[in-house]
Design an enzyme around this catalytic site. Structure first.
Site, short mmCIF file in Angstrom:
data_model
loop_
_atom_site.label_atom_id
_atom_site.label_comp_id
_atom_site.label_asym_id
_atom_site.label_seq_id
_atom_site.Cartn_x
_atom_site.Cartn_y
_atom_site.Cartn_z
CB THR A 197 40.72 36.62 45.57
OG1 THR A 197 40.72 35.40 46.29
CG2 THR A 197 42.17 37.06 45.40
CG ASP A 198 38.92 34.23 50.09
OD1 ASP A 198 39.53 33.92 49.05
OD2 ASP A 198 38.12 33.46 50.67
CE1 TYR B 38 43.67 34.98 40.99
CE2 TYR B 38 43.39 33.85 43.09
CZ TYR B 38 42.88 34.68 42.10
OH TYR B 38 41.62 35.21 42.22
P1 NAD Z 1 37.72 33.56 34.86
O1 NAD Z 1 39.12 33.04 34.75
O2 NAD Z 1 36.57 32.65 34.67
O3 NAD Z 1 37.52 34.76 33.81
C1 NAD Z 1 38.47 35.76 33.60
C2 NAD Z 1 38.07 36.51 32.32
O4 NAD Z 1 39.04 37.55 32.12
C3 NAD Z 1 38.08 35.63 31.08
O5 NAD Z 1 36.93 35.88 30.30
C4 NAD Z 1 39.34 36.07 30.34
O6 NAD Z 1 39.24 35.92 28.93
C5 NAD Z 1 39.44 37.53 30.76
N1 NAD Z 1 40.83 38.05 30.69
C6 NAD Z 1 41.95 37.45 31.18
N2 NAD Z 1 43.02 38.21 30.91
C7 NAD Z 1 42.56 39.32 30.27
C8 NAD Z 1 43.18 40.48 29.74
N3 NAD Z 1 44.50 40.66 29.83
N4 NAD Z 1 42.40 41.42 29.14
C9 NAD Z 1 41.06 41.23 29.03
N5 NAD Z 1 40.42 40.16 29.51
C10 NAD Z 1 41.16 39.21 30.11
O7 NAD Z 1 37.67 34.27 36.26
P2 NAD Z 1 36.44 34.42 37.27
O8 NAD Z 1 36.36 33.23 38.10
O9 NAD Z 1 35.26 34.90 36.53
O10 NAD Z 1 37.00 35.60 38.20
C11 NAD Z 1 36.71 36.97 37.93
C12 NAD Z 1 37.44 37.82 38.94
O11 NAD Z 1 37.04 37.45 40.26
C13 NAD Z 1 38.96 37.67 38.91
O12 NAD Z 1 39.53 38.93 39.08
C14 NAD Z 1 39.27 36.76 40.08
O13 NAD Z 1 40.55 37.03 40.61
C15 NAD Z 1 38.18 37.15 41.05
N6 NAD Z 1 37.80 36.08 42.00
C16 NAD Z 1 37.31 34.90 41.53
C17 NAD Z 1 36.93 33.91 42.44
C18 NAD Z 1 36.34 32.60 42.01
O14 NAD Z 1 36.03 31.76 42.86
N7 NAD Z 1 36.15 32.34 40.74
C19 NAD Z 1 37.07 34.14 43.83
C20 NAD Z 1 37.60 35.35 44.25
C21 NAD Z 1 37.93 36.32 43.32
#
Ligand code: NAD
Ligand code: TYD
Length: 355
Positions: free
Chosen positions: A132-133, A158
């Protein structure tokens, strides 16, 4: 085949759907189905043999080794994480466990597997870590957007846990030459996003006649990236990114939170007007701010454009239109989400915060 972790979440599910729409290469999806994991996101793949779902934790080393040995993926894309800043403020433990320990366990299992691969296969193997940023901290209004050399300055549990995971990824490249790639993206939005995050929360609250909560003065800025553009960028990075490199991915869409909420309100006024003639922006409510709230994020995505030829295709206007329409067209998905863990969270986060 490829291994995707966290593929039942928002971005992971979009990535798998996008991947299988363009290729027949199979996907193993490892996800332990936390509150954020929802197999309904992947219901269109029911019976599709190219998608193999395994319920399990990225902290479970034995399971990881079994999966890797059995399926022999050529790449791993790590989406699995606890991803919500407000939850990290209330319950930081899980963030340390999944985002730091989980990434470490996944790296270790991968290193064991990768080190035994045949030379040619080993050379082409990739581990792509989705970050993430927010690891870069907060920008003032005058500073330039984050590039890949910006110093790490995380401000929430986070972002600190994601920063730690990024450092582990880097260390596994420098120390063991594991062919890793890191992407740091800005705020995503689009279909299947759990309504604890700003955009789906506002759409769903608006349609349920509930207050539209804006933290503090609502002048915080985020750089919004349509999830499909993000998925395309990850795919391109996997294909052509240089091992050990990091790539920032953003939408070139800096908007204040107030602008976001007002845009959603005016779209809903057109697409799903209140029958009594009220405007949706009458539901806006300013509430107590989030502690440690970062003021501004903005991404300089020139490197990925220059080196890999990726740039976003959606403007905020086109992306938010598609997103609002998706939530209007997928009422069953919304109703199912609202009946689960979502309700508990809404009570925990918003109770007593009215100004
Ligand atoms: P999300 O919270 O919607 O989904 C996370 C998924 O990971 C879920 O399906 C959850 O069940 C699974 N999970 C959590 N803990 C786990 C574990 N210990 N073992 C296996 N599975 C596990 O998140 P997202 O928004 O889809 O984000 C995905 C990635 O992108 C993350 O790493 C997040 O940090 C990064 N990210 C997201 C955003 C955003 O705007 N959503 C922005 C920047 C970075
Ligand atoms: P969010 O979607 O939680 O993403 P992040 O904190 O990772 O950027 O929040 C986006 C912005 O919206 C952030 O500045 C916090 C703000 N926000 C609100 O004003 N009200 C809300 O109810 C939520 C969930 C977020």
């Amino acid at each position: 085949m490829i291994l995707v972790t966290g593929g039942a979440g928002f971005i992971g599910a979009n990535f798998i759907l996008n991947w299988l729409a363009q290729s027949d290469e199979r996907v193993i999806n490892l996800d332990n189905l936390t509150y954020a994991g929802n197999l309904e996101n992947l219901s269109s793949l029911k019976g599709d043999k190219r998608h193999i779902f395994t319920k399990g934790d990225i902290c479970d080393s034995a399971l990881l080794i079994n999966l890797l040995t059995k399926f022999k993926p050529r790449a791993i894309i790590n989406f699995a994480a606890e991803s919500h800043v407000d939850r990290s403020i209330k319950e930081p433990d899980k963030f340390i466990q999944t985002n730091i320990v989980g990434t470490f366990k996944l790296l270790e299992a991968t290193r064991t597997y990768w080190s035994k691969l045949e030379r040619n296969i080993k050379k082409d193997f990739r581990f792509l870590h989705v970050s993430t940023d927010e690891v870069y901290g907060s920008l003032s209004s005058k500073e330039s957007p984050f590039d890949e050399n910006h110093r790490y300055e995380p401000n929430s549990p986070y972002s600190a846990s994601k920063a730690a995971s990024d450092h582990l990824i880097r260390a596994y490249y420098k120390t063991y030459r594991l062919p890793v790639l890191t992407t740091n993206c800005s705020n995503n939005y689009g279909p299947f996003q759990f309504p604890e995050k700003l955009i789906p929360l506002i759409i769903i609250n608006a349609l349920s006649n509930k207050p539209l909560p804006i933290y503090g003065d609502g002048q915080q800025i985020r750089d919004w990236l349509y999830v499909k553009d993000h998925c395309d960028a990850i795919r391109r990075t996997l294909e052509a990114g240089a091992p050990g490199e990091t790539y920032n991915i953003g939408g070139w869409n800096e908007k204040t939170n107030v602008e976001i909420v007002r845009t959603i309100c005016s779209l809903l006024d057109k697409l799903s007007p209140h029958i009594d003639g009220r405007q949706y922006d009458e539901q806006i409510t300013f509430i107590t701010d989030r502690p440690g709230h970062d003021r501004r994020y903005a991404i300089d995505s020139n490197k990925i454009k220059r080196d890999l030829g990726w740039k976003p295709t959606e403007t905020f206007e086109t992306g938010i239109n598609k997103t609002v329409k998706w939530y209007l067209d997928n009422k069953i998905w919304v109703e199912n989400i609202k009946s689960g863990a979502y309700r508990e969270w809404i009570n925990k986060n918003y109770k007593g915060r009215a100004l």
